[in-house]
Write a protein that holds these residues in place. Structure first.
Motif, PDB file in Angstrom:
ATOM      1  N   ARG A  16     -12.644   5.845   0.927  1.00 13.60           N
ATOM      2  CA  ARG A  16     -12.098   5.420   2.225  1.00 13.60           C
ATOM      3  C   ARG A  16     -12.932   6.086   3.329  1.00 13.60           C
ATOM      4  O   ARG A  16     -12.959   7.317   3.439  1.00 13.60           O
ATOM      5  N   TRP A  48      -2.144  -4.807  -3.329  1.00  8.68           N
ATOM      6  CA  TRP A  48      -2.913  -3.806  -2.584  1.00  8.68           C
ATOM      7  C   TRP A  48      -4.312  -4.381  -2.292  1.00  8.68           C
ATOM      8  O   TRP A  48      -4.989  -4.849  -3.213  1.00  8.68           O
ATOM      9  N   GLY A  49      -4.703  -4.366  -1.038  1.00  8.00           N
ATOM     10  CA  GLY A  49      -6.017  -4.929  -0.676  1.00  8.00           C
ATOM     11  C   GLY A  49      -5.882  -6.275   0.010  1.00  8.00           C
ATOM     12  O   GLY A  49      -6.862  -6.857   0.454  1.00  8.00           O
ATOM     13  N   LEU A 106      -5.384   2.701  -6.256  1.00  2.00           N
ATOM     14  CA  LEU A 106      -6.829   2.641  -5.941  1.00  2.00           C
ATOM     15  C   LEU A 106      -7.535   3.978  -6.179  1.00  2.00           C
ATOM     16  O   LEU A 106      -8.718   4.125  -5.884  1.00  2.00           O
ATOM     17  N   VAL A 128     -11.895  -5.269   0.625  1.00  2.00           N
ATOM     18  CA  VAL A 128     -11.060  -6.248   1.336  1.00  2.00           C
ATOM     19  C   VAL A 128     -11.911  -7.438   1.796  1.00  2.00           C
ATOM     20  O   VAL A 128     -13.065  -7.258   2.206  1.00  2.00           O
ATOM     21  N   THR A 166     -12.707   0.426   3.057  1.00  2.00           N
ATOM     22  CA  THR A 166     -12.594   0.771   1.635  1.00  2.00           C
ATOM     23  C   THR A 166     -13.796   0.192   0.893  1.00  2.00           C
ATOM     24  O   THR A 166     -13.971  -1.025   0.812  1.00  2.00           O
ATOM     25  N   GLY A 215       0.833  -1.197   0.000  1.00  2.00           N
ATOM     26  CA  GLY A 215       0.000   0.000   0.000  1.00  2.00           C
ATOM     27  C   GLY A 215       0.868   1.247   0.000  1.00  2.00           C
ATOM     28  O   GLY A 215       2.106   1.177   0.035  1.00  2.00           O
ATOM     29  N   SER A 246      -4.312   3.080   3.063  1.00  2.00           N
ATOM     30  CA  SER A 246      -4.634   3.234   1.642  1.00  2.00           C
ATOM     31  C   SER A 246      -5.514   2.100   1.129  1.00  2.00           C
ATOM     32  O   SER A 246      -6.208   2.255   0.127  1.00  2.00           O
ATOM     33  N   THR A 247      -5.494   0.948   1.832  1.00  2.00           N
ATOM     34  CA  THR A 247      -6.243  -0.212   1.325  1.00  2.00           C
ATOM     35  C   THR A 247      -7.331  -0.694   2.282  1.00  2.00           C
ATOM     36  O   THR A 247      -8.217  -1.435   1.863  1.00  2.00           O
TER      37      THR A 247
END
Ligand SMILES: Cc1ncc(COP(=O)(O)O)c(C=O)c1O
Length: 390
Positions: free
Chosen positions: A344, A118-119, A338, A296, A307, A94, A147-148
């Motif tokens: 977010r 990412w995620g 993303l 996620v 997210t 991330g 960020s994820t």
């Protein structure tokens, strides 16, 4: 432009941070300004250290808050632990893991990189392989990747670090005070956070903690720490009994941080963590019942930062502007890869509340309707309400 036009609007903050703060913290922010060596103020710094030990779940003597936002704590941990030529394993999945990488590279360390998707969390198997093949002084990683919206499981990586004698440098910026952080149990040697997220204060201070092993390493360094301001040995002389002037510490911000930490103590850390988890589950229930999707997988979701995928055909920026203009509601945009793909939604500290969840779901339903997307708002609200009762 008139002074009135520059006044801060009153927003509901549900982005990645800063978040809303408790009225008691606002009141603490209006405490009289006092000197950074005033005996009354030094007691405040001591108490902040004690309360931070409780929140970090550590007995580390050197625990306090560096001046600056979360990145100052990151820089303090990186600059003190790492010397030129040190072998360092950096785990990146991330935006903020990558910021650690950049800082570690600036110390001219020998960087081994694990790049995860990412995620998803970092796979401990990759850490195991890297440690088997390459000597490593420090493993640097992010506990809660803002960020994820992923929460990194720590147990296995902690076990591997111990087995190989590597130190752990951990980013707890979006976990501390809302998600369990177990510094001593995991054997973390240096960790940092920020004041403006789950802790519930404005930005400007960065909680840090260093183990005795980390401090011994600092005392044996071949090169001086490459940051005078964040040299932990100098800060220790101010925070510790010698009370040597180091910088003009902001009493205002520290009184606010003290109040925020006292609120955590009164609520009880475990109760607070449960509140963050329950509210996260209610938000997810509502979002999914409205027909939206989370990025996620359930097992790795971060309770403090959610997210939500931007549905196909929806203009992400227009939704965020509508929420801000029509409802004074701030949510966050996607970062890095993303960008444009997720929103977010932060549920941290004072912002992690039932009323904010209901407000967000209703406002988001309206924002989506502006673009012709029919979210089932009433299903979302009733799913969230029943999750809140559990
Ligand atoms: C995980 C993480 N690390 C580091 C930072 C940097 O903190 P700051 O923006 O307070 O400097 C952030 C900021 O959001 C973050 O989310």
């Amino acid at each position: 432009m008139s002074a009135h036009q520059l006044e801060a609007p009153s927003r509901t903050l549900m982005g990645p941070g800063p978040l809303c703060i408790h009225p008691r913290v606002y009141r603490a922010l209006t405490s009289p300004v006092i000197g950074h060596l005033d005996p009354a103020y030094l007691k405040v710094l001591d108490r902040i250290g004690e309360l931070l030990k409780m929140v970090f779940r550590t007995a580390n003597r050197l625990t306090n808050a560096t001046p600056g936002s979360g990145s100052s704590g990151m820089e303090a941990c990186v600059a003190n632990l790492i010397e030129p030529g040190d072998p360092v394993l950096v785990c990146v999945s991330g935006y903020f893991g990558d910021r650690i990488r950049q800082m570690v590279e600036r110390q001219e360390a020998r960087v081994s990189l694990i790049e995860g998707e990412w995620g998803k969390p970092i796979d401990p198997e990759l850490v195991r392989r890297s440690l088997k093949n390459t000597r490593c002084k420090v493993i640097a990683l992010v506990h809660a990747e803002t960020s994820t919206g992923v929460l990194q499981p720590m147990e296995e990586i902690a076990r591997l670090a111990k087995e190989h004698g590597a130190m752990i440098l951990l980013d707890t910026v979006t976990s501390l005070g809302g998600v369990d952080v177990k510094i001593d149990e995991w054997g973390v040697d240096a960790a940092y956070s920020c004041s403006q997220k789950c802790i519930g204060s404005p930005s400007g201070l960065s909680p840090v903690t260093f183990s005795d092993r980390a401090l011994e390493g600092v005392s044996r360094r071949k090169h001086p720490v490459r940051s005078w301001y964040l040299d932990i040995s100098l800060l220790d002389k101010y925070w510790g009994p010698s009370r040597v002037y180091h910088h003009t510490s902001s009493s205002t911000l520290n009184y606010a941080l003290l109040e925020a930490l006292q609120i955590i103590e009164e609520e009880g850390l475990d109760t607070r963590i449960k509140r963050h988890t329950r509210n996260h589950k209610a938000l997810v229930a509502g979002v999914e019942a409205m027909g939206l999707e989370m990025l996620v997988a359930p097992a790795h979701r971060l309770p403090s930062l959610n997210t939500v995928k931007v549905p196909q055909g929806i203009d992400d920026a227009k939704v965020r502007s509508y929420l801000l203009d029509a409802f004074n509601l701030e949510i966050g945009a996607g970062l890095g890869v993303l960008k444009g793909k997720v929103w977010r939604v932060g549920l941290m500290g004072y912002s992690s509340s039932a009323e904010n969840i209901i407000f967000f779901l209703s406002a988001m339903g309206q924002a989506l309707a502006q673009q012709g997307y029919k979210a089932d708002i009433s299903a979302g609200l009733s799913a969230a309400m029943s999750a809140l009762k559990q």
